[in-house]
Design a protein around this motif. Sequence first.
Motif, PDB file in Angstrom:
ATOM      1  N   LYS A  37      56.334  46.917  52.723  1.00  0.00           N
ATOM      2  CA  LYS A  37      55.835  45.735  53.456  1.00  0.00           C
ATOM      3  C   LYS A  37      55.009  44.856  52.513  1.00  0.00           C
ATOM      4  CE  LYS A  37      51.424  47.514  54.994  1.00  0.00           C
ATOM      5  NZ  LYS A  37      50.463  47.957  55.929  1.00  0.00           N
ATOM      6  N   LYS A  38      54.494  45.489  51.444  1.00  0.00           N
ATOM      7  CA  LYS A  38      53.632  44.763  50.512  1.00  0.00           C
ATOM      8  C   LYS A  38      53.841  45.327  49.103  1.00  0.00           C
ATOM      9  CE  LYS A  38      49.192  44.670  51.812  1.00  0.00           C
ATOM     10  NZ  LYS A  38      47.762  45.092  51.891  1.00  0.00           N
ATOM     11  N   ILE A  39      53.973  44.440  48.129  1.00  0.00           N
ATOM     12  CA  ILE A  39      54.049  44.876  46.726  1.00  0.00           C
ATOM     13  C   ILE A  39      53.027  44.062  45.944  1.00  0.00           C
ATOM     14  CG2 ILE A  39      55.489  45.060  44.644  1.00  0.00           C
ATOM     15  CD1 ILE A  39      57.941  45.287  46.405  1.00  0.00           C
ATOM     16  N   ILE A  40      52.154  44.756  45.223  1.00  0.00           N
ATOM     17  CA  ILE A  40      51.147  44.040  44.422  1.00  0.00           C
ATOM     18  C   ILE A  40      51.460  44.296  42.952  1.00  0.00           C
ATOM     19  CG2 ILE A  40      48.703  43.610  44.064  1.00  0.00           C
ATOM     20  CD1 ILE A  40      48.152  45.081  46.696  1.00  0.00           C
ATOM     21  N   THR A  41      51.641  43.205  42.212  1.00  0.00           N
ATOM     22  CA  THR A  41      51.993  43.343  40.793  1.00  0.00           C
ATOM     23  C   THR A  41      50.900  42.737  39.908  1.00  0.00           C
ATOM     24  OG1 THR A  41      53.136  41.209  40.714  1.00  0.00           O
ATOM     25  CG2 THR A  41      54.476  43.111  41.298  1.00  0.00           C
ATOM     26  N   ILE A  42      50.712  43.356  38.747  1.00  0.00           N
ATOM     27  CA  ILE A  42      50.016  42.650  37.651  1.00  0.00           C
ATOM     28  C   ILE A  42      50.933  42.798  36.440  1.00  0.00           C
ATOM     29  CG2 ILE A  42      47.948  42.378  36.234  1.00  0.00           C
ATOM     30  CD1 ILE A  42      46.321  43.747  38.387  1.00  0.00           C
ATOM     31  N   ASN A  49      37.834  41.534  29.968  1.00  0.00           N
ATOM     32  CA  ASN A  49      37.868  41.753  28.511  1.00  0.00           C
ATOM     33  C   ASN A  49      38.529  40.598  27.757  1.00  0.00           C
ATOM     34  OD1 ASN A  49      36.611  44.200  28.823  1.00  0.00           O
ATOM     35  ND2 ASN A  49      38.535  45.340  28.987  1.00  0.00           N
ATOM     36  N   ASP A  50      38.056  39.385  28.040  1.00  0.00           N
ATOM     37  CA  ASP A  50      38.537  38.180  27.351  1.00  0.00           C
ATOM     38  C   ASP A  50      40.018  37.880  27.574  1.00  0.00           C
ATOM     39  OD1 ASP A  50      36.036  37.770  26.277  1.00  0.00           O
ATOM     40  OD2 ASP A  50      36.468  39.007  24.511  1.00  0.00           O
ATOM     41  N   LYS A  51      40.581  38.412  28.652  1.00  0.00           N
ATOM     42  CA  LYS A  51      42.002  38.128  28.930  1.00  0.00           C
ATOM     43  C   LYS A  51      42.197  37.753  30.396  1.00  0.00           C
ATOM     44  CE  LYS A  51      45.763  40.299  27.591  1.00  0.00           C
ATOM     45  NZ  LYS A  51      46.686  41.402  27.245  1.00  0.00           N
ATOM     46  N   TYR A  52      43.148  36.846  30.618  1.00  0.00           N
ATOM     47  CA  TYR A  52      43.487  36.505  32.000  1.00  0.00           C
ATOM     48  C   TYR A  52      44.658  37.367  32.462  1.00  0.00           C
ATOM     49  CZ  TYR A  52      40.545  32.367  31.738  1.00  0.00           C
ATOM     50  OH  TYR A  52      39.468  31.519  31.614  1.00  0.00           O
ATOM     51  N   TYR A  53      44.585  37.773  33.716  1.00  0.00           N
ATOM     52  CA  TYR A  53      45.677  38.532  34.335  1.00  0.00           C
ATOM     53  C   TYR A  53      46.056  37.832  35.629  1.00  0.00           C
ATOM     54  CZ  TYR A  53      44.196  42.238  31.160  1.00  0.00           C
ATOM     55  OH  TYR A  53      43.862  42.956  30.040  1.00  0.00           O
ATOM     56  N   GLU A 100      40.278  27.698  35.607  1.00  0.00           N
ATOM     57  CA  GLU A 100      39.970  28.137  34.239  1.00  0.00           C
ATOM     58  C   GLU A 100      41.238  28.646  33.531  1.00  0.00           C
ATOM     59  OE1 GLU A 100      35.651  29.711  35.743  1.00  0.00           O
ATOM     60  OE2 GLU A 100      36.734  31.011  34.368  1.00  0.00           O
ATOM     61  N   TYR A 101      42.054  29.355  34.287  1.00  0.00           N
ATOM     62  CA  TYR A 101      43.314  29.900  33.751  1.00  0.00           C
ATOM     63  C   TYR A 101      44.252  28.764  33.318  1.00  0.00           C
ATOM     64  CZ  TYR A 101      47.800  32.485  34.022  1.00  0.00           C
ATOM     65  OH  TYR A 101      49.029  33.041  33.770  1.00  0.00           O
ATOM     66  N   LEU A 102      44.320  27.703  34.168  1.00  0.00           N
ATOM     67  CA  LEU A 102      45.183  26.568  33.823  1.00  0.00           C
ATOM     68  C   LEU A 102      44.687  25.871  32.552  1.00  0.00           C
ATOM     69  CD1 LEU A 102      46.045  24.847  37.234  1.00  0.00           C
ATOM     70  CD2 LEU A 102      47.389  26.468  35.908  1.00  0.00           C
ATOM     71  N   ASN A 103      43.370  25.735  32.418  1.00  0.00           N
ATOM     72  CA  ASN A 103      42.813  25.124  31.194  1.00  0.00           C
ATOM     73  C   ASN A 103      43.166  25.963  29.980  1.00  0.00           C
ATOM     74  OD1 ASN A 103      41.637  22.860  32.294  1.00  0.00           O
ATOM     75  ND2 ASN A 103      39.799  23.973  32.907  1.00  0.00           N
ATOM     76  N   TYR A 104      43.082  27.277  30.141  1.00  0.00           N
ATOM     77  CA  TYR A 104      43.433  28.180  29.041  1.00  0.00           C
ATOM     78  C   TYR A 104      44.929  28.011  28.688  1.00  0.00           C
ATOM     79  CZ  TYR A 104      45.454  32.544  27.370  1.00  0.00           C
ATOM     80  OH  TYR A 104      46.222  33.454  26.702  1.00  0.00           O
ATOM     81  N   LEU A 105      45.768  27.990  29.732  1.00  0.00           N
ATOM     82  CA  LEU A 105      47.217  27.866  29.487  1.00  0.00           C
ATOM     83  C   LEU A 105      47.558  26.541  28.824  1.00  0.00           C
ATOM     84  CD1 LEU A 105      49.034  29.213  32.697  1.00  0.00           C
ATOM     85  CD2 LEU A 105      48.832  30.316  30.470  1.00  0.00           C
ATOM     86  N   LEU A 106      46.876  25.470  29.280  1.00  0.00           N
ATOM     87  CA  LEU A 106      47.159  24.148  28.718  1.00  0.00           C
ATOM     88  C   LEU A 106      46.860  24.145  27.215  1.00  0.00           C
ATOM     89  CD1 LEU A 106      48.091  21.279  29.295  1.00  0.00           C
ATOM     90  CD2 LEU A 106      45.733  20.664  29.826  1.00  0.00           C
ATOM     91  N   LYS A 107      45.697  24.689  26.841  1.00  0.00           N
ATOM     92  CA  LYS A 107      45.338  24.750  25.418  1.00  0.00           C
ATOM     93  C   LYS A 107      46.360  25.578  24.657  1.00  0.00           C
ATOM     94  CE  LYS A 107      40.364  24.207  25.537  1.00  0.00           C
ATOM     95  NZ  LYS A 107      39.410  24.984  26.276  1.00  0.00           N
TER      96      LYS A 107
END
Length: 204
Positions: A101-106, A134-138, A169-176
Amino acid sequence: MNRIEALYSLIDINDNVVDVGCDQAKLSLMLANRNQSSIACDISENVINRAKKSIDSPLIDLRVSNGLSNIKEEEADTLVLAGMGTHTILEILNNTKLRFKKIITISNNYHDILREKMNTLNYKVDSELIIYENDKYYNLIKFIEGNRQYTKKELLLGLNHIDKQLYKEYLNYLLKKYENIKLSSKDNNPKIYEMIEAIKNTNI
Ligand SMILES: C[S@@+](CC[C@H](N)C(=O)[O-])C[C@H]1O[C@@H](n2cnc3c(N)ncnc32)[C@H](O)[C@@H]1O
């Protein structure tokens, strides 16, 4: 909130959880702390033996299992697949008849492919959560049963983000990141341009 806390936050007390690729079974330990039982499995016998040495809870069912091969029907309705790549996640789901019914992924890569292919398996995005650890986006994605049409931007950047600030913040990181790839790269991978355009067209 770290990755394991984020997974935990999306699990309800009545969910019957199987965590595939559990490693140290940290999620199951958190669930056991609130008296919730779960199955924690991993492809590696070493990993499971090590976990069995350090964990002694009747609420945690530790098993060796390649994907869902050692999980029976009706044992779980909520699947966690975290800390592996999109192709492994999809392989695990393509090799099972079990439904959830639910799947959670990283996943650590190709989130657009994950969203698209999950749709063909009849699982649609319910919500997403960006985590910074730890300095990483997930990018955590919660899928539920069903099917939906995505825009190109939704496939690339996701949708229904729970934490808008972290998403920004994640989008800003991705854009750079993609601007730098564009500047330094000799190949003209269209995905780089699509990502930059999608981010620039996002108002949050
Ligand atoms: C990086 S760890 C992630 C641990 C934990 N889920 C987390 O997110 O912190 C990935 C784990 O997945 C396991 N794994 C990889 N492929 C698997 C598969 N096909 N079936 C079950 N476990 C798998 C590995 O042995 C490893 O313990």
